[in-house]
Design an enzyme around this catalytic site. Structure first.
Site, PDB file in Angstrom:
ATOM      1  N   SER A 173       0.810  -1.233   0.000  1.00  0.00           N
ATOM      2  CA  SER A 173       0.000   0.000   0.000  1.00  0.00           C
ATOM      3  C   SER A 173       0.834   1.270   0.000  1.00  0.00           C
ATOM      4  O   SER A 173       0.357   2.331  -0.391  1.00  0.00           O
ATOM      5  CB  SER A 173      -0.941  -0.001   1.215  1.00  0.00           C
ATOM      6  OG  SER A 173      -0.226  -0.317   2.382  1.00  0.00           O
ATOM      7  N   ARG A 174       2.075   1.164   0.463  1.00  0.00           N
ATOM      8  CA  ARG A 174       2.891   2.382   0.579  1.00  0.00           C
ATOM      9  C   ARG A 174       4.364   2.062   0.304  1.00  0.00           C
ATOM     10  O   ARG A 174       4.764   0.909   0.249  1.00  0.00           O
ATOM     11  CB  ARG A 174       2.778   2.951   2.000  1.00  0.00           C
ATOM     12  CG  ARG A 174       1.423   3.517   2.315  1.00  0.00           C
ATOM     13  CD  ARG A 174       1.354   4.118   3.699  1.00  0.00           C
ATOM     14  NE  ARG A 174       1.502   3.135   4.749  1.00  0.00           N
ATOM     15  CZ  ARG A 174       2.428   3.190   5.703  1.00  0.00           C
ATOM     16  NH1 ARG A 174       3.283   4.178   5.741  1.00  0.00           N
ATOM     17  NH2 ARG A 174       2.488   2.254   6.629  1.00  0.00           N
ATOM     18  N   ASN A 220       7.734  -8.003   1.901  1.00  0.00           N
ATOM     19  CA  ASN A 220       8.170  -6.618   2.096  1.00  0.00           C
ATOM     20  C   ASN A 220       7.548  -5.966   3.326  1.00  0.00           C
ATOM     21  O   ASN A 220       8.139  -5.043   3.889  1.00  0.00           O
ATOM     22  CB  ASN A 220       7.805  -5.826   0.828  1.00  0.00           C
ATOM     23  CG  ASN A 220       7.838  -4.337   1.048  1.00  0.00           C
ATOM     24  OD1 ASN A 220       8.903  -3.735   1.070  1.00  0.00           O
ATOM     25  ND2 ASN A 220       6.675  -3.710   1.256  1.00  0.00           N
ATOM     26  N   TYR A 240      14.631  -4.495  15.522  1.00  0.00           N
ATOM     27  CA  TYR A 240      14.526  -4.410  14.052  1.00  0.00           C
ATOM     28  C   TYR A 240      15.731  -5.098  13.404  1.00  0.00           C
ATOM     29  O   TYR A 240      15.578  -5.905  12.477  1.00  0.00           O
ATOM     30  CB  TYR A 240      14.453  -2.931  13.646  1.00  0.00           C
ATOM     31  CG  TYR A 240      14.303  -2.672  12.164  1.00  0.00           C
ATOM     32  CD1 TYR A 240      13.063  -2.762  11.541  1.00  0.00           C
ATOM     33  CD2 TYR A 240      15.402  -2.316  11.385  1.00  0.00           C
ATOM     34  CE1 TYR A 240      12.920  -2.513  10.176  1.00  0.00           C
ATOM     35  CE2 TYR A 240      15.276  -2.060  10.027  1.00  0.00           C
ATOM     36  CZ  TYR A 240      14.031  -2.165   9.425  1.00  0.00           C
ATOM     37  OH  TYR A 240      13.900  -1.910   8.080  1.00  0.00           O
ATOM     38  N   ALA A 249      17.655  -7.399  14.645  1.00  0.00           N
ATOM     39  CA  ALA A 249      17.599  -8.854  14.876  1.00  0.00           C
ATOM     40  C   ALA A 249      16.619  -9.509  13.901  1.00  0.00           C
ATOM     41  O   ALA A 249      16.910 -10.566  13.319  1.00  0.00           O
ATOM     42  CB  ALA A 249      17.186  -9.140  16.318  1.00  0.00           C
ATOM     43  N   ILE A 255      16.006   4.560   2.630  1.00  0.00           N
ATOM     44  CA  ILE A 255      15.112   4.834   1.503  1.00  0.00           C
ATOM     45  C   ILE A 255      14.049   5.824   1.978  1.00  0.00           C
ATOM     46  O   ILE A 255      13.462   5.651   3.060  1.00  0.00           O
ATOM     47  CB  ILE A 255      14.426   3.523   1.012  1.00  0.00           C
ATOM     48  CG1 ILE A 255      15.462   2.402   0.774  1.00  0.00           C
ATOM     49  CG2 ILE A 255      13.602   3.794  -0.246  1.00  0.00           C
ATOM     50  CD1 ILE A 255      16.508   2.671  -0.286  1.00  0.00           C
TER      51      ILE A 255
HETATM   52  P1  NDP Z   1       6.378   1.867   4.891  1.00  0.00           P
HETATM   53  O1  NDP Z   1       6.185   2.165   6.336  1.00  0.00           O
HETATM   54  O2  NDP Z   1       6.325   2.965   3.911  1.00  0.00           O
HETATM   55  O3  NDP Z   1       5.337   0.729   4.441  1.00  0.00           O
HETATM   56  C1  NDP Z   1       5.213  -0.440   5.208  1.00  0.00           C
HETATM   57  C2  NDP Z   1       4.245  -1.367   4.529  1.00  0.00           C
HETATM   58  O4  NDP Z   1       4.128  -2.574   5.312  1.00  0.00           O
HETATM   59  C3  NDP Z   1       2.847  -0.775   4.405  1.00  0.00           C
HETATM   60  O5  NDP Z   1       2.291  -1.147   3.162  1.00  0.00           O
HETATM   61  C4  NDP Z   1       2.084  -1.449   5.546  1.00  0.00           C
HETATM   62  O6  NDP Z   1       0.694  -1.602   5.271  1.00  0.00           O
HETATM   63  C5  NDP Z   1       2.749  -2.809   5.596  1.00  0.00           C
HETATM   64  N1  NDP Z   1       2.635  -3.481   6.886  1.00  0.00           N
HETATM   65  C6  NDP Z   1       3.129  -3.073   8.092  1.00  0.00           C
HETATM   66  N2  NDP Z   1       2.826  -3.965   9.041  1.00  0.00           N
HETATM   67  C7  NDP Z   1       2.118  -4.946   8.454  1.00  0.00           C
HETATM   68  C8  NDP Z   1       1.524  -6.155   8.905  1.00  0.00           C
HETATM   69  N3  NDP Z   1       1.581  -6.548  10.186  1.00  0.00           N
HETATM   70  N4  NDP Z   1       0.877  -6.938   8.014  1.00  0.00           N
HETATM   71  C9  NDP Z   1       0.789  -6.564   6.714  1.00  0.00           C
HETATM   72  N5  NDP Z   1       1.326  -5.440   6.218  1.00  0.00           N
HETATM   73  C10 NDP Z   1       1.981  -4.631   7.085  1.00  0.00           C
HETATM   74  O7  NDP Z   1       7.786   1.110   4.829  1.00  0.00           O
HETATM   75  P2  NDP Z   1       8.878   1.002   3.672  1.00  0.00           P
HETATM   76  O8  NDP Z   1       8.238   0.950   2.365  1.00  0.00           O
HETATM   77  O9  NDP Z   1       9.927   1.992   3.937  1.00  0.00           O
HETATM   78  O10 NDP Z   1       9.519  -0.420   4.031  1.00  0.00           O
HETATM   79  C11 NDP Z   1       9.192  -1.613   3.330  1.00  0.00           C
HETATM   80  C12 NDP Z   1      10.162  -2.692   3.772  1.00  0.00           C
HETATM   81  O11 NDP Z   1      11.505  -2.261   3.525  1.00  0.00           O
HETATM   82  C13 NDP Z   1      10.073  -3.001   5.261  1.00  0.00           C
HETATM   83  O12 NDP Z   1      10.245  -4.390   5.469  1.00  0.00           O
HETATM   84  C14 NDP Z   1      11.257  -2.245   5.828  1.00  0.00           C
HETATM   85  O13 NDP Z   1      11.717  -2.802   7.024  1.00  0.00           O
HETATM   86  C15 NDP Z   1      12.275  -2.373   4.698  1.00  0.00           C
HETATM   87  N6  NDP Z   1      13.304  -1.358   4.704  1.00  0.00           N
HETATM   88  C16 NDP Z   1      12.994  -0.021   4.602  1.00  0.00           C
HETATM   89  C17 NDP Z   1      14.001   0.922   4.628  1.00  0.00           C
HETATM   90  C18 NDP Z   1      13.750   2.388   4.545  1.00  0.00           C
HETATM   91  O14 NDP Z   1      14.713   3.166   4.743  1.00  0.00           O
HETATM   92  N7  NDP Z   1      12.556   2.840   4.236  1.00  0.00           N
HETATM   93  C19 NDP Z   1      15.407   0.513   4.768  1.00  0.00           C
HETATM   94  C20 NDP Z   1      15.610  -0.901   4.865  1.00  0.00           C
HETATM   95  C21 NDP Z   1      14.587  -1.791   4.819  1.00  0.00           C
HETATM   96  P3  NDP Z   1      -0.401  -0.481   5.740  1.00  0.00           P
HETATM   97  O15 NDP Z   1       0.233   0.852   5.568  1.00  0.00           O
HETATM   98  O16 NDP Z   1      -1.586  -0.673   4.830  1.00  0.00           O
HETATM   99  O17 NDP Z   1      -0.698  -0.795   7.171  1.00  0.00           O
END
Ligand code: NDP
Length: 244
Positions: free
Chosen positions: A11-12, A87, A152, A154, A185
């Site tokens: 979604s995001r 993701n 995180y 871990a 990111i």
């Molecule tokens: P965002 O916070 O922008 O988006 C997170 C996404 O995960 C949303 O779509 C959210 O859905 C979904 N989500 C969260 N918890 C749950 C859950 N329990 N079940 C299902 N969906 C869930 O994060 P990013 O896009 O930045 O991050 C995406 C991935 O990349 C993550 O795993 C993050 O750890 C990893 N990452 C990000 C970095 C960064 O700098 N941004 C760096 C390194 C890794 P909704 O909003 O609809 O609840």
């Protein structure tokens, strides 16, 4: 035949960039959302108008029954899942001494239980067709550890071990399993950081900027393709040179 990708947390941020990129390449795209249905609806509508096949499903990936229902729905809609991108994720900055047992368990549940449940559901069909791609979104903090992000780090390090082990087990079935380890990111996940903090992080990054969600999506597209068939069990850093 059209391939189907399932992207959790679509979604995001990075997940949404993956949804857009895979849809543009002609994949059938199933993606999950949880707390932002309006973002999921908007993106789906936009992509449907462009003729893409997109299917959003609400799920908390840490809940096994919800994941089972979600994958069953996706298989009913698109037939099978060829590519899984784990993701969905959450982040939290906190001193180790302040992290509660509940926060610790939640962090591991979303990242590790989530990947475990999703892989368990999609793997039987991938094994049967002797082809599949699993892409886990880890983090550079899973590689080197991040201060005030012990839970995180871990969870993300756990995902790397998970990837390496599963890759070896599934390779004979034509399934590759890889990790992308993003650096910083610019997504909503960085919302807790001030502009000044972000500027400092950009300066600490050798390429002198933060990464874009689209750059992770492009890496995922490559790992999902035939061109990456000889790459498995790897951790691909997309971090602007932050971790080498
Ligand atoms: P965002 O916070 O922008 O988006 C997170 C996404 O995960 C949303 O779509 C959210 O859905 C979904 N989500 C969260 N918890 C749950 C859950 N329990 N079940 C299902 N969906 C869930 O994060 P990013 O896009 O930045 O991050 C995406 C991935 O990349 C993550 O795993 C993050 O750890 C990893 N990452 C990000 C970095 C960064 O700098 N941004 C760096 C390194 C890794 P909704 O909003 O609809 O609840």
């Amino acid at each position: 035949m059209e391939k189907t990708v399932l992207i959790t947390g679509g979604s995001r941020g990075i997940g949404a960039a993956c949804v857009m990129a895979f849809a543009k390449q002609g994949y059938q795209v199933a993606f999950t959302y949880r707390t932002h249905p309006q973002d999921a609806e908007k993106m789906t509508e936009q992509l449907h108008q462009q003729g893409a096949k997109v299917y959003p499903v609400c799920v908390d990936v840490s809940q096994q029954e919800q994941v089972q229902r979600m994958v069953a729905e996706v298989e009913q809609k698109f037939g099978k899942v060829d590519v899984l991108i784990n993701n969905a994720g959450i982040a939290q900055q906190k001193l180790f001494t302040d992290i509660t047992a509940e926060e610790w368990r939640r962090m591991l549940a979303v990242h590790l239980d989530g990947a475990f449940y999703c892989c368990k559901e999609v793997l039987p069909a991938m094994i049967a067709q002797k082809w599949g791609r699993i892409i886990n979104i880890s983090s550079m903090w899973g590689q080197v550890g991040g201060s005030c992000e012990v839970h995180y780090s871990a969870a993300k390090a756990g995902l790397i071990g998970f990837t390496k082990a599963l890759a070896q087990e599934e390779a004979p079935s034509g399934i590759t399993v890889n990790c992308i380890a993003p650096g910083v990111i610019d997504t909503d996940m960085m919302a807790g950081f001030s502009e000044q903090d972000k500027q400092q992080l950009a300066e600490e990054t050798p390429v002198c900027r933060l990464g874009k969600a689209e750059e992770i999506a492009d890496t995922a597209l490559f790992l999902a393709s035939e061109k990456s068939a000889f790459i498995t069990g790897q951790v691909i850093g997309v971090n602007g040179g932050m971790v080498v």
